[in-house]
Design a protein around this motif. Structure first.
Motif, PDB file in Angstrom:
ATOM      1  N   LEU A   1      -4.530   6.819  18.502  1.00  0.00           N
ATOM      2  CA  LEU A   1      -5.301   7.477  17.440  1.00  0.00           C
ATOM      3  C   LEU A   1      -5.309   6.518  16.258  1.00  0.00           C
ATOM      4  O   LEU A   1      -4.247   6.104  15.781  1.00  0.00           O
ATOM      5  CB  LEU A   1      -4.654   8.815  17.055  1.00  0.00           C
ATOM      6  N   ARG A   2      -6.516   6.210  15.789  1.00  0.00           N
ATOM      7  CA  ARG A   2      -6.649   5.153  14.803  1.00  0.00           C
ATOM      8  C   ARG A   2      -6.665   5.680  13.377  1.00  0.00           C
ATOM      9  O   ARG A   2      -7.255   6.728  13.095  1.00  0.00           O
ATOM     10  CB  ARG A   2      -7.914   4.339  15.095  1.00  0.00           C
ATOM     11  N   CYS A   3      -6.038   4.887  12.495  1.00  0.00           N
ATOM     12  CA  CYS A   3      -5.952   5.251  11.085  1.00  0.00           C
ATOM     13  C   CYS A   3      -6.024   3.979  10.249  1.00  0.00           C
ATOM     14  O   CYS A   3      -5.274   3.032  10.488  1.00  0.00           O
ATOM     15  CB  CYS A   3      -4.645   5.982  10.798  1.00  0.00           C
ATOM     16  N   ASN A   4      -6.939   3.965   9.293  1.00  0.00           N
ATOM     17  CA  ASN A   4      -7.003   2.886   8.316  1.00  0.00           C
ATOM     18  C   ASN A   4      -6.859   3.478   6.924  1.00  0.00           C
ATOM     19  O   ASN A   4      -7.306   4.590   6.656  1.00  0.00           O
ATOM     20  CB  ASN A   4      -8.326   2.126   8.429  1.00  0.00           C
ATOM     21  N   TYR A   5      -6.247   2.727   6.028  1.00  0.00           N
ATOM     22  CA  TYR A   5      -6.020   3.234   4.690  1.00  0.00           C
ATOM     23  C   TYR A   5      -6.457   2.196   3.669  1.00  0.00           C
ATOM     24  O   TYR A   5      -6.627   1.016   3.993  1.00  0.00           O
ATOM     25  CB  TYR A   5      -4.530   3.569   4.487  1.00  0.00           C
ATOM     26  N   SER A   6      -6.652   2.653   2.456  1.00  0.00           N
ATOM     27  CA  SER A   6      -6.880   1.735   1.348  1.00  0.00           C
ATOM     28  C   SER A   6      -6.048   2.209   0.176  1.00  0.00           C
ATOM     29  O   SER A   6      -5.948   3.412  -0.091  1.00  0.00           O
ATOM     30  CB  SER A   6      -8.355   1.689   0.969  1.00  0.00           C
ATOM     31  N   SER A   7      -5.416   1.250  -0.475  1.00  0.00           N
ATOM     32  CA  SER A   7      -4.600   1.555  -1.635  1.00  0.00           C
ATOM     33  C   SER A   7      -4.390   0.279  -2.416  1.00  0.00           C
ATOM     34  O   SER A   7      -4.273  -0.789  -1.829  1.00  0.00           O
ATOM     35  CB  SER A   7      -3.253   2.145  -1.216  1.00  0.00           C
ATOM     36  N   SER A   8      -4.329   0.403  -3.728  1.00  0.00           N
ATOM     37  CA  SER A   8      -4.149  -0.768  -4.565  1.00  0.00           C
ATOM     38  C   SER A   8      -2.679  -1.084  -4.808  1.00  0.00           C
ATOM     39  O   SER A   8      -2.351  -2.105  -5.379  1.00  0.00           O
ATOM     40  CB  SER A   8      -4.851  -0.551  -5.911  1.00  0.00           C
ATOM     41  N   VAL A   9      -1.805  -0.211  -4.345  1.00  0.00           N
ATOM     42  CA  VAL A   9      -0.367  -0.434  -4.520  1.00  0.00           C
ATOM     43  C   VAL A   9       0.328  -0.276  -3.170  1.00  0.00           C
ATOM     44  O   VAL A   9      -0.308   0.069  -2.174  1.00  0.00           O
ATOM     45  CB  VAL A   9       0.219   0.563  -5.537  1.00  0.00           C
ATOM     46  N   SER A  10       1.609  -0.533  -3.190  1.00  0.00           N
ATOM     47  CA  SER A  10       2.363  -0.365  -1.947  1.00  0.00           C
ATOM     48  C   SER A  10       2.337   1.089  -1.524  1.00  0.00           C
ATOM     49  O   SER A  10       2.204   1.992  -2.358  1.00  0.00           O
ATOM     50  CB  SER A  10       3.806  -0.828  -2.146  1.00  0.00           C
ATOM     51  N   VAL A  11       2.431   1.326  -0.224  1.00  0.00           N
ATOM     52  CA  VAL A  11       2.241   2.665   0.298  1.00  0.00           C
ATOM     53  C   VAL A  11       3.356   3.087   1.240  1.00  0.00           C
ATOM     54  O   VAL A  11       4.061   2.257   1.816  1.00  0.00           O
ATOM     55  CB  VAL A  11       0.894   2.789   1.043  1.00  0.00           C
TER      56      VAL A  11
ATOM     57  N   SER B   1       1.246   6.680  -2.363  1.00  0.00           N
ATOM     58  CA  SER B   1       1.482   5.425  -3.045  1.00  0.00           C
ATOM     59  C   SER B   1       2.933   5.328  -3.464  1.00  0.00           C
ATOM     60  O   SER B   1       3.643   6.327  -3.555  1.00  0.00           O
ATOM     61  CB  SER B   1       0.583   5.304  -4.272  1.00  0.00           C
ATOM     62  N   GLY B   2       3.377   4.123  -3.754  1.00  0.00           N
ATOM     63  CA  GLY B   2       4.749   3.907  -4.182  1.00  0.00           C
ATOM     64  C   GLY B   2       4.947   4.120  -5.660  1.00  0.00           C
ATOM     65  O   GLY B   2       6.052   3.953  -6.155  1.00  0.00           O
ATOM     66  N   GLY B   3       3.904   4.524  -6.353  1.00  0.00           N
ATOM     67  CA  GLY B   3       4.036   4.770  -7.779  1.00  0.00           C
ATOM     68  C   GLY B   3       4.584   6.149  -8.077  1.00  0.00           C
ATOM     69  O   GLY B   3       5.319   6.723  -7.277  1.00  0.00           O
ATOM     70  N   SER B   4       4.176   6.719  -9.212  1.00  0.00           N
ATOM     71  CA  SER B   4       4.731   8.005  -9.625  1.00  0.00           C
ATOM     72  C   SER B   4       3.898   9.195  -9.157  1.00  0.00           C
ATOM     73  O   SER B   4       4.236  10.340  -9.447  1.00  0.00           O
ATOM     74  CB  SER B   4       4.856   8.052 -11.148  1.00  0.00           C
TER      75      SER B   4
END
Lengths: 114, 114
Positions: free
Chosen positions: B21-31, B95-98
């Motif tokens: 099962l395929r999954c792609n993500y987008s994020s500007s920070v670590s995830v 995301s790895g932020g707050s």
């Protein structure tokens, strides 16, 4: 250990009414999250509470609101119900606010708006 | 902003066949990345999670996933499926932020046929 519990299981309301959904987190968990799972829209983040404070809110109108009590249980209130509010409302809890903490989900409340 | 794309809305397979099962993500920070499973009329159950370290993550029920940072993918695999694996599978990112909300993909319905 009891998991996340939600009440009621099912609910039927009519347009314009108000509804309150309830969630009890896992013992020791301080964060509660609410998500809406509507047909065709997937899972959408609604609200996040931690230590009694609202920490974040998703892209939902103000008629969606909630609160968290001193025992960390939470309520989700929806005013002026619309047909598109029909969905499964899922509550999740996690221990603390570390980004790595897993969210544990309850079984959900199925809301039908007629 | 972060987003998740699950490339297949439905995946039918025969019992004992392998599945991805395929999954792609987008994020500007670590995830942090998660796969959840939802059986009919139930809440979500965590299958596995990637926080850091080894890119191959093993989860429950024989599932595993591989984090590929260069391709921004987190595909879920199982070498041999059972009828009982029939369910909806959701990929999620945080995301790895707050901001600790989970952003979900739209889900993939896995149907295992005899």
């Amino acid at each position: 250990e009891a998991g996340v519990t939600q009440s009621p299981t099912h609910l039927i309301k009519t347009r314009g009414q108000q509804v309150t959904l309830r969630c009890s987190p896992i013992s020791g968990h301080t964060s509660v999250y609410w998500y809406q799972q509507a047909l065709g829209l997937g899972l959408q983040f609604l609200l996040w509470y931690d230590e009694g404070e609202e920490r974040n809110r998703g892209n939902f109108p103000p008629r969606f609101s909630g609160r968290q009590f001193p025992n960390y249980s939470s309520e989700l209130n929806v005013n002026a119900l619309e047909l598109e509010d029909s969905a499964l409302y899922l509550c999740a809890s996690s221990a603390g606010t570390s980004g790595a903490n897993e969210q544990f989900f309850g079984p959900g409340t199925r809301l039908t708006v007629l | 902003a972060q987003s998740v794309t699950q490339l297949d809305s439905q995946v039918p397979v025969f019992e004992e066949a392998p599945v991805e099962l395929r999954c792609n993500y987008s994020s500007s920070v670590s995830v942090y990345l998660f796969w959840y499973v939802q059986y009919p009329n139930q809440g979500l159950q965590l299958l596995l999670k990637y926080l850091s370290g080894s890119t191959l993550v093993k989860g429950i029920n024989g599932f595993e996933a591989e984090f590929n940072k260069s391709q921004t993918s987190f595909h879920l695999r199982k070498p041999s499926v059972h009828i009982s694996d029939t369910a909806e599978y959701f990929c999620a990112v945080r995301s790895g932020g707050s901001n600790y909300k989970l952003t979900f993909g739209k889900g993939t319905l896995l149907t295992v046929n005899p």
